[in-house]
Design a protein around this motif. Structure first.
Motif, PDB file in Angstrom:
ATOM      1  N   SER A  92       0.831  -1.205   0.000  1.00 49.98           N
ATOM      2  CA  SER A  92       0.000   0.000   0.000  1.00 49.98           C
ATOM      3  C   SER A  92       0.867   1.256   0.000  1.00 49.98           C
ATOM      4  N   LEU A  93       0.252   2.367  -0.374  1.00 52.12           N
ATOM      5  CA  LEU A  93       0.960   3.647  -0.303  1.00 52.12           C
ATOM      6  C   LEU A  93       1.407   3.936   1.123  1.00 52.12           C
ATOM      7  N   ALA A  94       0.587   3.568   2.097  1.00 52.61           N
ATOM      8  CA  ALA A  94       0.956   3.793   3.497  1.00 52.61           C
ATOM      9  C   ALA A  94       2.212   3.009   3.863  1.00 52.61           C
ATOM     10  N   GLN A  95       2.311   1.757   3.417  1.00 55.72           N
ATOM     11  CA  GLN A  95       3.503   0.946   3.712  1.00 55.72           C
ATOM     12  C   GLN A  95       4.737   1.532   3.030  1.00 55.72           C
ATOM     13  N   ARG A  96       4.616   1.919   1.759  1.00 57.71           N
ATOM     14  CA  ARG A  96       5.767   2.495   1.041  1.00 57.71           C
ATOM     15  C   ARG A  96       6.197   3.807   1.664  1.00 57.71           C
ATOM     16  N   THR A  97       5.213   4.627   2.037  1.00 58.42           N
ATOM     17  CA  THR A  97       5.530   5.914   2.658  1.00 58.42           C
ATOM     18  C   THR A  97       6.231   5.709   3.997  1.00 58.42           C
ATOM     19  N   SER A  98       5.794   4.727   4.762  1.00 52.71           N
ATOM     20  CA  SER A  98       6.430   4.426   6.048  1.00 52.71           C
ATOM     21  C   SER A  98       7.905   4.075   5.861  1.00 52.71           C
ATOM     22  N   ILE A  99       8.201   3.290   4.839  1.00 49.26           N
ATOM     23  CA  ILE A  99       9.595   2.922   4.549  1.00 49.26           C
ATOM     24  C   ILE A  99      10.399   4.155   4.157  1.00 49.26           C
ATOM     25  N   LEU A 100       9.808   5.024   3.339  1.00 50.66           N
ATOM     26  CA  LEU A 100      10.516   6.243   2.940  1.00 50.66           C
ATOM     27  C   LEU A 100      10.792   7.151   4.137  1.00 50.66           C
ATOM     28  N   PHE A 101       9.856   7.236   5.078  1.00 52.11           N
ATOM     29  CA  PHE A 101      10.088   8.048   6.273  1.00 52.11           C
ATOM     30  C   PHE A 101      11.219   7.459   7.121  1.00 52.11           C
ATOM     31  N   LYS A 102      11.305   6.138   7.207  1.00 57.16           N
ATOM     32  CA  LYS A 102      12.413   5.506   7.933  1.00 57.16           C
ATOM     33  C   LYS A 102      13.742   5.811   7.241  1.00 57.16           C
ATOM     34  N   PHE A 103      13.742   5.760   5.897  1.00 56.60           N
ATOM     35  CA  PHE A 103      14.932   6.109   5.119  1.00 56.60           C
ATOM     36  C   PHE A 103      15.337   7.550   5.394  1.00 56.60           C
ATOM     37  N   ARG A 104      14.348   8.451   5.433  1.00 54.15           N
ATOM     38  CA  ARG A 104      14.631   9.850   5.697  1.00 54.15           C
ATOM     39  C   ARG A 104      15.249  10.030   7.083  1.00 54.15           C
TER      40      ARG A 104
ATOM     41  N   ASN B 151       2.385  10.346  -1.916  1.00 55.46           N
ATOM     42  CA  ASN B 151       1.148   9.565  -1.902  1.00 55.46           C
ATOM     43  C   ASN B 151      -0.075  10.411  -2.260  1.00 55.46           C
ATOM     44  N   VAL B 152      -0.052  11.699  -1.929  1.00 50.75           N
ATOM     45  CA  VAL B 152      -1.190  12.545  -2.303  1.00 50.75           C
ATOM     46  C   VAL B 152      -1.199  12.831  -3.804  1.00 50.75           C
ATOM     47  N   GLN B 153      -0.065  12.670  -4.460  1.00 54.81           N
ATOM     48  CA  GLN B 153       0.020  12.886  -5.906  1.00 54.81           C
ATOM     49  C   GLN B 153      -0.364  11.642  -6.703  1.00 54.81           C
ATOM     50  N   LEU B 154      -0.475  10.520  -6.032  1.00 54.32           N
ATOM     51  CA  LEU B 154      -0.711   9.257  -6.719  1.00 54.32           C
ATOM     52  C   LEU B 154      -2.175   8.853  -6.729  1.00 54.32           C
ATOM     53  N   LYS B 155      -3.061   9.781  -6.459  1.00 53.09           N
ATOM     54  CA  LYS B 155      -4.477   9.464  -6.374  1.00 53.09           C
ATOM     55  C   LYS B 155      -5.105   9.197  -7.735  1.00 53.09           C
ATOM     56  N   GLY B 156      -4.517   9.698  -8.791  1.00 52.97           N
ATOM     57  CA  GLY B 156      -5.160   9.604 -10.094  1.00 52.97           C
ATOM     58  C   GLY B 156      -6.207  10.706 -10.212  1.00 52.97           C
ATOM     59  N   GLU B 157      -6.899  10.724 -11.329  1.00 55.33           N
ATOM     60  CA  GLU B 157      -7.893  11.775 -11.523  1.00 55.33           C
ATOM     61  C   GLU B 157      -9.007  11.297 -12.435  1.00 55.33           C
TER      62      GLU B 157
ATOM     63  N   ASP C  69     -15.821  10.125 -20.549  1.00 54.75           N
ATOM     64  CA  ASP C  69     -15.111  10.450 -19.317  1.00 54.75           C
ATOM     65  C   ASP C  69     -13.669   9.959 -19.462  1.00 54.75           C
ATOM     66  N   VAL C  70     -12.753  10.632 -18.823  1.00 54.74           N
ATOM     67  CA  VAL C  70     -11.341  10.242 -18.874  1.00 54.74           C
ATOM     68  C   VAL C  70     -10.850  10.066 -17.437  1.00 54.74           C
ATOM     69  N   SER C  71     -10.149   8.954 -17.195  1.00 63.84           N
ATOM     70  CA  SER C  71      -9.592   8.740 -15.862  1.00 63.84           C
ATOM     71  C   SER C  71      -8.136   8.313 -15.987  1.00 63.84           C
ATOM     72  N   SER C  72      -7.393   8.573 -14.936  1.00 69.51           N
ATOM     73  CA  SER C  72      -6.010   8.112 -14.877  1.00 69.51           C
ATOM     74  C   SER C  72      -5.785   7.442 -13.538  1.00 69.51           C
ATOM     75  N   LEU C  73      -4.960   6.430 -13.559  1.00 67.79           N
ATOM     76  CA  LEU C  73      -4.605   5.693 -12.353  1.00 67.79           C
ATOM     77  C   LEU C  73      -3.095   5.538 -12.355  1.00 67.79           C
ATOM     78  N   ARG C  74      -2.444   5.972 -11.294  1.00 66.15           N
ATOM     79  CA  ARG C  74      -0.992   5.875 -11.209  1.00 66.15           C
ATOM     80  C   ARG C  74      -0.609   4.604 -10.470  1.00 66.15           C
ATOM     81  N   GLN C  75       0.235   3.803 -11.118  1.00 68.42           N
ATOM     82  CA  GLN C  75       0.682   2.546 -10.530  1.00 68.42           C
ATOM     83  C   GLN C  75       2.172   2.375 -10.781  1.00 68.42           C
TER      84      GLN C  75
END
Length: 154
Positions: free
Chosen positions: A62-74, A117-123, A133-139
């Protein structure tokens, strides 16, 4: 004896098998302080295979798990900023204050990644044309390689 920097593949150090090394010199003295192992084709293939294997788990986390790892790296970067600056000084000849500035810039980039993670929401854009309709999903896409500048390592 000159220190040798080997490869990091699959979470462990792998001794270079190519037999070829590149020197790292102290810019102030010209002395070779370290040698970096150059990778063979097989070592590059092994690194890419290990990265693909790791991506299977990373891409599904999840984005939360990846973000947690990045915060530990920071936190690790911040805790070791002086040591990192010393390495930059030894390898690039920069004064310590300038090297600390590089580490600070690196921390800013990690800060951006921690908030991505806030930028990866898609639109979603509705009615861009009649009944369209047009949608985008970031993966995550997978393994990438980068050639980075040597003079701004942090």
């Amino acid at each position: 004896m000159t220190k040798i920097v080997n490869h990091w593949i699959g979470g462990k150090t792998v001794e270079g098998a190519s037999g070829t090394h590149g020197p790292v010199t102290n810019p102030a003295t010209g002395e070779v302080t370290t040698k970096v192992a150059f990778a063979s084709v097989d070592e590059v293939d092994a690194a890419v295979a290990a990265a693909k294997e790791a991506f299977a788990t990373w891409g599904q986390s999840s984005l939360a798990q990846r973000t947690s790892i990045l915060f530990k790296f920071r936190a690790l970067l911040d805790a070791h900023r002086d040591e990192i600056a010393e390495l930059i000084t030894a390898e690039h000849g920069k004064v310590h204050s300038d090297a600390l500035g590089e580490v600070a810039r690196g921390l800013e980039i990690v800060d951006l990644a921690c908030g991505i993670n806030v930028q990866l929401k898609g639109e979603l854009s509705t009615q861009v044309a009649s009944r369209v309709d047009v949608s985008s999903l970031r993966q995550p896409l997978g393994v990438v390689a980068g050639i980075t500048p040597f003079n701004f390592p942090a």
